[in-house]
Design an enzyme around this catalytic site. Structure first.
Site, PDB file in Angstrom:
ATOM      1  N   GLU A 180      20.594 -16.968 -32.535  1.00 24.67           N
ATOM      2  CA  GLU A 180      21.224 -18.009 -33.352  1.00 24.67           C
ATOM      3  C   GLU A 180      22.554 -18.512 -32.776  1.00 24.67           C
ATOM      4  O   GLU A 180      23.007 -19.595 -33.119  1.00 24.67           O
ATOM      5  CB  GLU A 180      21.437 -17.524 -34.792  1.00 24.67           C
ATOM      6  CG  GLU A 180      20.204 -17.609 -35.667  1.00 24.67           C
ATOM      7  CD  GLU A 180      19.257 -16.425 -35.516  1.00 24.67           C
ATOM      8  OE1 GLU A 180      19.478 -15.586 -34.617  1.00 24.67           O
ATOM      9  OE2 GLU A 180      18.274 -16.360 -36.295  1.00 24.67           O
ATOM     10  N   GLY A 181      23.186 -17.724 -31.917  1.00 24.29           N
ATOM     11  CA  GLY A 181      24.466 -18.145 -31.348  1.00 24.29           C
ATOM     12  C   GLY A 181      24.267 -19.079 -30.159  1.00 24.29           C
ATOM     13  O   GLY A 181      23.143 -19.366 -29.758  1.00 24.29           O
ATOM     14  N   ASN A 191      16.672 -19.174 -21.920  1.00 25.51           N
ATOM     15  CA  ASN A 191      17.499 -20.314 -21.521  1.00 25.51           C
ATOM     16  C   ASN A 191      18.165 -20.011 -20.187  1.00 25.51           C
ATOM     17  O   ASN A 191      18.465 -18.855 -19.892  1.00 25.51           O
ATOM     18  CB  ASN A 191      18.588 -20.531 -22.592  1.00 25.51           C
ATOM     19  CG  ASN A 191      19.543 -21.663 -22.245  1.00 25.51           C
ATOM     20  OD1 ASN A 191      19.113 -22.769 -21.907  1.00 25.51           O
ATOM     21  ND2 ASN A 191      20.843 -21.399 -22.304  1.00 25.51           N
ATOM     22  N   VAL A 215      20.824 -28.251 -29.507  1.00 28.59           N
ATOM     23  CA  VAL A 215      21.030 -26.949 -30.140  1.00 28.59           C
ATOM     24  C   VAL A 215      19.716 -26.574 -30.825  1.00 28.59           C
ATOM     25  O   VAL A 215      19.181 -27.349 -31.626  1.00 28.59           O
ATOM     26  CB  VAL A 215      22.192 -27.007 -31.158  1.00 28.59           C
ATOM     27  CG1 VAL A 215      22.340 -25.670 -31.878  1.00 28.59           C
ATOM     28  CG2 VAL A 215      23.488 -27.378 -30.451  1.00 28.59           C
ATOM     29  N   ASN A 262      15.177 -27.570 -12.560  1.00 23.36           N
ATOM     30  CA  ASN A 262      14.722 -26.210 -12.910  1.00 23.36           C
ATOM     31  C   ASN A 262      13.228 -26.222 -13.259  1.00 23.36           C
ATOM     32  O   ASN A 262      12.505 -25.311 -12.878  1.00 23.36           O
ATOM     33  CB  ASN A 262      15.541 -25.634 -14.068  1.00 23.36           C
ATOM     34  CG  ASN A 262      16.848 -25.045 -13.582  1.00 23.36           C
ATOM     35  OD1 ASN A 262      16.867 -23.969 -12.989  1.00 23.36           O
ATOM     36  ND2 ASN A 262      17.944 -25.761 -13.776  1.00 23.36           N
ATOM     37  N   GLY A 287      15.503 -32.230 -14.482  1.00 20.83           N
ATOM     38  CA  GLY A 287      14.352 -31.335 -14.406  1.00 20.83           C
ATOM     39  C   GLY A 287      14.196 -30.575 -13.099  1.00 20.83           C
ATOM     40  O   GLY A 287      13.078 -30.198 -12.740  1.00 20.83           O
ATOM     41  N   HIS A 305      21.588 -20.778 -18.095  1.00 27.09           N
ATOM     42  CA  HIS A 305      22.955 -21.295 -18.249  1.00 27.09           C
ATOM     43  C   HIS A 305      23.658 -21.211 -16.892  1.00 27.09           C
ATOM     44  O   HIS A 305      23.586 -20.173 -16.220  1.00 27.09           O
ATOM     45  CB  HIS A 305      23.727 -20.489 -19.307  1.00 27.09           C
ATOM     46  CG  HIS A 305      25.087 -21.039 -19.533  1.00 27.09           C
ATOM     47  ND1 HIS A 305      25.311 -22.182 -20.278  1.00 27.09           N
ATOM     48  CD2 HIS A 305      26.301 -20.640 -19.062  1.00 27.09           C
ATOM     49  CE1 HIS A 305      26.617 -22.450 -20.268  1.00 27.09           C
ATOM     50  NE2 HIS A 305      27.234 -21.536 -19.546  1.00 27.09           N
ATOM     51  N   ASP A 322      24.530 -19.275 -26.398  1.00 23.76           N
ATOM     52  CA  ASP A 322      24.608 -18.461 -25.173  1.00 23.76           C
ATOM     53  C   ASP A 322      24.960 -16.996 -25.471  1.00 23.76           C
ATOM     54  O   ASP A 322      25.599 -16.329 -24.658  1.00 23.76           O
ATOM     55  CB  ASP A 322      25.637 -19.048 -24.176  1.00 23.76           C
ATOM     56  CG  ASP A 322      25.323 -20.488 -23.791  1.00 23.76           C
ATOM     57  OD1 ASP A 322      24.134 -20.834 -23.717  1.00 23.76           O
ATOM     58  OD2 ASP A 322      26.272 -21.258 -23.574  1.00 23.76           O
TER      59      ASP A 322
HETATM   60  C1  GAR Z   1      21.173 -26.935 -15.199  1.00 21.62           C
HETATM   61  O1  GAR Z   1      22.278 -26.708 -14.362  1.00 21.62           O
HETATM   62  C2  GAR Z   1      21.184 -25.955 -16.358  1.00 21.62           C
HETATM   63  O2  GAR Z   1      21.669 -24.695 -15.999  1.00 21.62           O
HETATM   64  C3  GAR Z   1      22.137 -26.652 -17.295  1.00 21.62           C
HETATM   65  O3  GAR Z   1      21.764 -28.013 -17.219  1.00 21.62           O
HETATM   66  C4  GAR Z   1      21.281 -28.290 -15.907  1.00 21.62           C
HETATM   67  C5  GAR Z   1      19.953 -28.999 -15.994  1.00 21.62           C
HETATM   68  O4  GAR Z   1      19.506 -29.429 -14.735  1.00 21.62           O
HETATM   69  N1  GAR Z   1      22.031 -26.127 -18.628  1.00 21.62           N
HETATM   70  C6  GAR Z   1      23.076 -25.989 -19.441  1.00 21.62           C
HETATM   71  O5  GAR Z   1      24.191 -26.336 -19.150  1.00 21.62           O
HETATM   72  C7  GAR Z   1      22.740 -25.341 -20.789  1.00 21.62           C
HETATM   73  N2  GAR Z   1      23.945 -24.957 -21.473  1.00 21.62           N
HETATM   74  P1  GAR Z   1      17.987 -29.775 -14.453  1.00 21.62           P
HETATM   75  O6  GAR Z   1      17.540 -30.762 -15.522  1.00 21.62           O
HETATM   76  O7  GAR Z   1      18.007 -30.407 -13.089  1.00 21.62           O
HETATM   77  O8  GAR Z   1      17.186 -28.495 -14.491  1.00 21.62           O
END
Ligand code: GAR
Length: 201
Positions: free
Chosen positions: A148-149, A108, A93, A14, A12, A110, A151
């Site tokens: 729907e895809g 989202n 997903v 982010n 968490g 990425h 990323d």
């Molecule tokens: C982050 O790096 C985010 O970009 C990635 O998971 C991590 C979560 O960290 N997300 C993906 O890879 C989605 N495809 P966090 O829980 O510390 O925010």
């Protein structure tokens, strides 16, 4: 006011960046109304609690099948009446019924510069492992709308980050979080709250 529901699965950081930006008044007229985790042990739920935000867990393990889990997830989102759903490290997903109900209202983060190192199987550290294996000199992060895809939705913001000699996946992941993710996700939320980014109706 923009009501935001944040979906998380892990640490968490982010989510924390979004909470902190909100405290500094950098999210415009925005409130985080609910945090949803698919993982009961996610530290992100602690972060929500510490910030006085309602945190709930909807774990697939509590349901007999995927369809029931998807239904419960949609209900948990609906209850929060969000204007925007933020996927902040949510490793589920997104079910089609959620995408349909919240079209153009899900974003989202990425951890790469899409379209590199994204799509099915690219999440968390795997993204950085793939970037290092390919030998790229620049990576970064992307905030995009969810369709729907995997990323594939329209890109809102990206930020490039230098890959340094000798980086391990963890070191690169941390640099990309600090220099890109924790900045562009709050910024994207602010732009949406100010009506500066919008997609169809
Ligand atoms: C982050 O790096 C985010 O970009 C990635 O998971 C991590 C979560 O960290 N997300 C993906 O890879 C989605 N495809 P966090 O829980 O510390 O925010």
């Amino acid at each position: 006011m923009l009501r935001v529901c944040v979906c998380v699965s892990g640490g968490g950081t982010n989510l924390q960046a979004i909470i902190d930006a909100g405290k500094r008044g950098e999210l415009g007229d925005t409130e985080i109304v609910r945090v949803i985790s698919n993982n009961p042990g996610a530290f992100a739920l602690e972060r929500a609690k510490n910030a006085g935000i309602e945190g709930i867990c909807v774990s697939p393990k509590e349901f007999e099948n995927r369809a029931d889990f998807h239904k419960a997830l949609l209900s948990a989102i609906n209850e929060a009446k969000p204007d925007l759903i933020v996927l902040a490290g949510f490793l589920v997903v997104i079910p089609e019924e959620v995408i349909r109900a919240y079209r153009n209202r899900i974003i989202n983060i990425h951890p790469s510069l899409i379209p590199s190192f994204c799509g099915t199987g690219y999440y968390g550290l795997k993204v950085h492992e793939a970037a290092l294996a390919r030998g790229v000199k620049v990576s970064g992060a992307t905030v995009h709308f969810v369709d729907e895809g995997t990323d594939t939705g329209p890109i809102i913001l990206q930020k490039a980050v230098e890959v340094k000699e000798g980086d391990s996946p963890k070191v690169l992941q941390q640099r990309i979080m600090e220099e890109a993710e924790w900045q562009i996700m709050p910024k994207a939320i602010r732009l949406i709250s100010e009506g500066k980014v919008k997609l169809g109706e």
